[in-house]
Scaffold this motif. Structure first.
Motif, PDB file in Angstrom:
ATOM      1  N   SER A 128       0.824  -1.214   0.000  1.00 23.14           N
ATOM      2  CA  SER A 128       0.000   0.000   0.000  1.00 23.14           C
ATOM      3  C   SER A 128       0.858   1.265   0.000  1.00 23.14           C
ATOM      4  CB  SER A 128      -0.964   0.006   1.185  1.00 23.14           C
ATOM      5  OG  SER A 128      -0.275  -0.007   2.419  1.00 23.14           O
ATOM      6  N   ASP A 129       2.003   1.223   0.684  1.00 23.23           N
ATOM      7  CA  ASP A 129       2.907   2.381   0.653  1.00 23.23           C
ATOM      8  C   ASP A 129       3.388   2.641  -0.773  1.00 23.23           C
ATOM      9  OD1 ASP A 129       2.670   2.741   3.361  1.00 23.23           O
ATOM     10  OD2 ASP A 129       4.689   2.021   3.868  1.00 23.23           O
ATOM     11  N   GLY A 130       3.712   1.563  -1.487  1.00 21.61           N
ATOM     12  CA  GLY A 130       4.149   1.714  -2.872  1.00 21.61           C
ATOM     13  C   GLY A 130       3.045   2.268  -3.752  1.00 21.61           C
ATOM     14  N   ALA A 131       1.809   1.804  -3.511  1.00 15.32           N
ATOM     15  CA  ALA A 131       0.670   2.288  -4.296  1.00 15.32           C
ATOM     16  C   ALA A 131       0.417   3.772  -4.030  1.00 15.32           C
ATOM     17  CB  ALA A 131      -0.575   1.474  -3.967  1.00 15.32           C
ATOM     18  N   GLU A 132       0.502   4.177  -2.763  1.00 18.77           N
ATOM     19  CA  GLU A 132       0.297   5.590  -2.432  1.00 18.77           C
ATOM     20  C   GLU A 132       1.395   6.456  -3.038  1.00 18.77           C
ATOM     21  OE1 GLU A 132      -2.134   6.175   1.584  1.00 18.77           O
ATOM     22  OE2 GLU A 132      -0.230   5.134   1.942  1.00 18.77           O
ATOM     23  N   ALA A 133       2.615   5.931  -3.084  1.00 19.66           N
ATOM     24  CA  ALA A 133       3.710   6.682  -3.700  1.00 19.66           C
ATOM     25  C   ALA A 133       3.454   6.873  -5.194  1.00 19.66           C
ATOM     26  CB  ALA A 133       5.034   5.948  -3.481  1.00 19.66           C
ATOM     27  N   ALA A 134       2.932   5.831  -5.844  1.00 23.72           N
ATOM     28  CA  ALA A 134       2.617   5.932  -7.275  1.00 23.72           C
ATOM     29  C   ALA A 134       1.528   6.971  -7.505  1.00 23.72           C
ATOM     30  CB  ALA A 134       2.176   4.571  -7.806  1.00 23.72           C
ATOM     31  N   ALA A 135       0.486   6.926  -6.669  1.00 25.14           N
ATOM     32  CA  ALA A 135      -0.623   7.869  -6.813  1.00 25.14           C
ATOM     33  C   ALA A 135      -0.158   9.306  -6.582  1.00 25.14           C
ATOM     34  CB  ALA A 135      -1.735   7.509  -5.835  1.00 25.14           C
ATOM     35  N   LYS A 136       0.668   9.502  -5.575  1.00 26.17           N
ATOM     36  CA  LYS A 136       1.175  10.849  -5.285  1.00 26.17           C
ATOM     37  C   LYS A 136       1.982  11.385  -6.455  1.00 26.17           C
ATOM     38  CE  LYS A 136       3.891  13.462  -1.898  1.00 26.17           C
ATOM     39  NZ  LYS A 136       4.677  13.386  -0.624  1.00 26.17           N
ATOM     40  N   ALA A 137       2.811  10.524  -7.038  1.00 25.27           N
ATOM     41  CA  ALA A 137       3.629  10.944  -8.178  1.00 25.27           C
ATOM     42  C   ALA A 137       2.761  11.319  -9.374  1.00 25.27           C
ATOM     43  CB  ALA A 137       4.595   9.826  -8.557  1.00 25.27           C
ATOM     44  N   ALA A 138       1.591  10.669  -9.487  1.00 27.44           N
ATOM     45  CA  ALA A 138       0.687  10.936 -10.611  1.00 27.44           C
ATOM     46  C   ALA A 138      -0.352  12.000 -10.284  1.00 27.44           C
ATOM     47  CB  ALA A 138      -0.009   9.642 -11.029  1.00 27.44           C
ATOM     48  N   GLY A 139      -0.312  12.535  -9.063  1.00 27.68           N
ATOM     49  CA  GLY A 139      -1.261  13.570  -8.670  1.00 27.68           C
ATOM     50  C   GLY A 139      -2.662  13.058  -8.404  1.00 27.68           C
ATOM     51  N   ILE A 140      -2.780  11.789  -8.040  1.00 26.10           N
ATOM     52  CA  ILE A 140      -4.090  11.175  -7.812  1.00 26.10           C
ATOM     53  C   ILE A 140      -4.337  11.028  -6.313  1.00 26.10           C
ATOM     54  CG2 ILE A 140      -5.469   9.083  -8.189  1.00 26.10           C
ATOM     55  CD1 ILE A 140      -3.721   8.631 -10.707  1.00 26.10           C
ATOM     56  N   PRO A 141      -5.463  11.514  -5.807  1.00 25.48           N
ATOM     57  CA  PRO A 141      -5.754  11.355  -4.377  1.00 25.48           C
ATOM     58  C   PRO A 141      -6.037   9.893  -4.035  1.00 25.48           C
ATOM     59  CG  PRO A 141      -7.655  12.269  -5.514  1.00 25.48           C
ATOM     60  CD  PRO A 141      -6.534  12.241  -6.517  1.00 25.48           C
ATOM     61  N   THR A 142      -5.756   9.515  -2.807  1.00 28.82           N
ATOM     62  CA  THR A 142      -6.017   8.141  -2.371  1.00 28.82           C
ATOM     63  C   THR A 142      -6.842   8.141  -1.093  1.00 28.82           C
ATOM     64  OG1 THR A 142      -3.941   8.071  -1.114  1.00 28.82           O
ATOM     65  CG2 THR A 142      -3.899   7.201  -3.365  1.00 28.82           C
TER      66      THR A 142
END
Length: 415
Positions: A128-142
């Motif tokens: 989940s940490d990796g997924a949140e990092a990907a979303a943050k890099a893409a500007g997508i809220p989680t």
């Protein structure tokens, strides 16, 4: 040159439910080469001896069919070992490229959240940490929800709750599709896709996308390890495969391994040791392995579908007076990698679980853009670790490729 390797630390759980959850999340270069090369040389020598013997028997009027058959078998084994060596070679070096290469045709929407449903285990946090990092890099809220691995109803509840956030997609991490599969009509009505992460029974549909790190990845890992064994043994291995087939991802690894051995190694033999989940909590797995090795001393390879279960195996082998058995398999933890570094174990297939979320977000983007999505989006990056390339064992996720974040962002049109 040793490759710096970073793999997750995987906790050995004492409760049956905890062990089941762990399994559901799991869901050397020179030695392999020399073994395969040695096989080729041995086969050549054997073939020469066979030819000479056949000539003598023919001159004497005797039959040479038995010797010729032996020579053909040796030649066949050499060819199988060479093929396996070639197949495993790319996995003995750290990957430098992610397995996705086609750019997105449009950026991933950023106006809706990506809901992640994680669990209480360290493995879930890594993913989940990796997924949140990907979303943050893409500007997508989680939005992060949770469930308990000891209670499947909590996953079902979180899957229902996820829809209240009007998400772009929902990603359950681990467990099983069975506990939320009945919710597909609700997701279809809401026009929300489900992209599972580290699920061993992913069944894609018009609602469920390809999974990130699914049974297909684990099966592929098993096939790769089989090729390592074939090459290392000169295509003549007797292997004990220790599996917990009740757990889908582990069964996928074991099935992939055995299928490749069957198709790629005529002289190899596989002995199965299937362990029930209850045995994991009672500490009876390693004793069962020792008993199997004592019963058949021709076994020289021990392949475990989940390395973390082999707690104390090296000590147990020594106490039992068993030597010459090579230990390897899938889903290694820090203990396996340390033993590998120390020369007590032989090879492990590892994967970058901290990149699973990046694969998942890539799948989401392609699905929303109506682009083709390859099975498991081309697969996760993986490597066969040996004493030669394991580097310094670490409890963190595997970092190769070193610039994987930049590679994904380029595909997503964000760099």
């Amino acid at each position: 040159m040793p490759v710096g390797t970073h793999l997750k630390h995987r906790r050995i759980l004492t409760g049956v439910a905890g062990v089941a959850a762990l399994a559901l999340l799991v869901s050397g270069c020179s030695s392999a080469s020399s073994a395969a090369s040695g096989s080729s040389a041995a086969a050549t020598s054997s073939a020469g001896a066979t030819s000479s013997a056949a000539g003598s028997m023919s001159a004497a009027g005797g039959s040479s069919s038995g010797v010729t058959s032996s020579g053909a078998a040796a030649s066949g084994a050499a060819a199988q070992a060479a093929a396996a060596k070639a197949a495993v070679a790319p996995f003995l070096v750290a990957p430098t490229k992610i397995n996705q290469s086609v750019p997105l045709t449009a950026k991933i929407p950023t106006d809706k959240p990506w809901v992640l449903i994680t669990c209480e285990l360290p493995q879930c946090k890594t993913i989940s940490d990796g997924a949140e990092a990907a979303a943050k890099a893409a500007g997508i809220p989680t939005k992060l929800l949770s469930y308990k691995t000891t209670d499947g109803t909590t996953m079902t509840s979180s899957m229902k709750q996820a829809l209240t956030y009007n998400p772009v997609a929902v990603s359950p991490i681990g467990f099983t599709q069975a506990v939320w599969d009945s919710l597909q009509p609700q997701y279809r009505a809401a026009k929300v896709i489900i992209t599972p992460l580290s699920l061993g029974d992913t069944a894609p549909s018009d609602v469920v996308t390809q999974g990130a790190s699914s049974q297909l990845d684990y099966s592929s890992g098993g096939k790769t390890m089989a090729n390592y064994v074939i090459a290392d043994s000169s295509a003549a291995a007797h292997i004990l495969v220790q599996d917990v087939p009740a757990f889908a991802v582990l069964k996928a690894y074991g099935d992939g391994f055995k299928a490749q051995i069957k198709s790629g190694c005529t002289a190899c033999t596989v002995s199965d040791l299937d362990i029930a989940p209850a045995q994991l909590s009672t500490g009876s797995l390693v004793p069962a392995v020792i008993a199997a090795l004592r019963k058949d001393q021709s076994i020289k390879y021990l392949v475990s579908t989940d390395g973390a279960f082999l707690v104390g195996i090296s000590t147990a082998l020594k106490a039992a007076g068993i030597d010459g058995v090579k230990i390897m398999g899938g889903s290694p933890d820090i203990n396996n990698l340390t033993a590998l570094k120390n020369g007590q174990q032989t090879a492990w297939t590892g994967a970058a679980e901290n990149q699973t979320g990046w694969v998942a977000l890539d799948i989401i983007g392609r699905t929303l853009n109506k682009q083709a999505v390859a099975p498991v989006d081309g697969g996760r990056v993986t490597q066969v670790f040996t004493q030669d390339n394991v580097g310094v064992p670490s409890a963190t996720g595997m970092s190769a490729p070193a610039d994987y974040q930049a590679q994904y962002l380029k595909l997503w049109g964000l760099s």
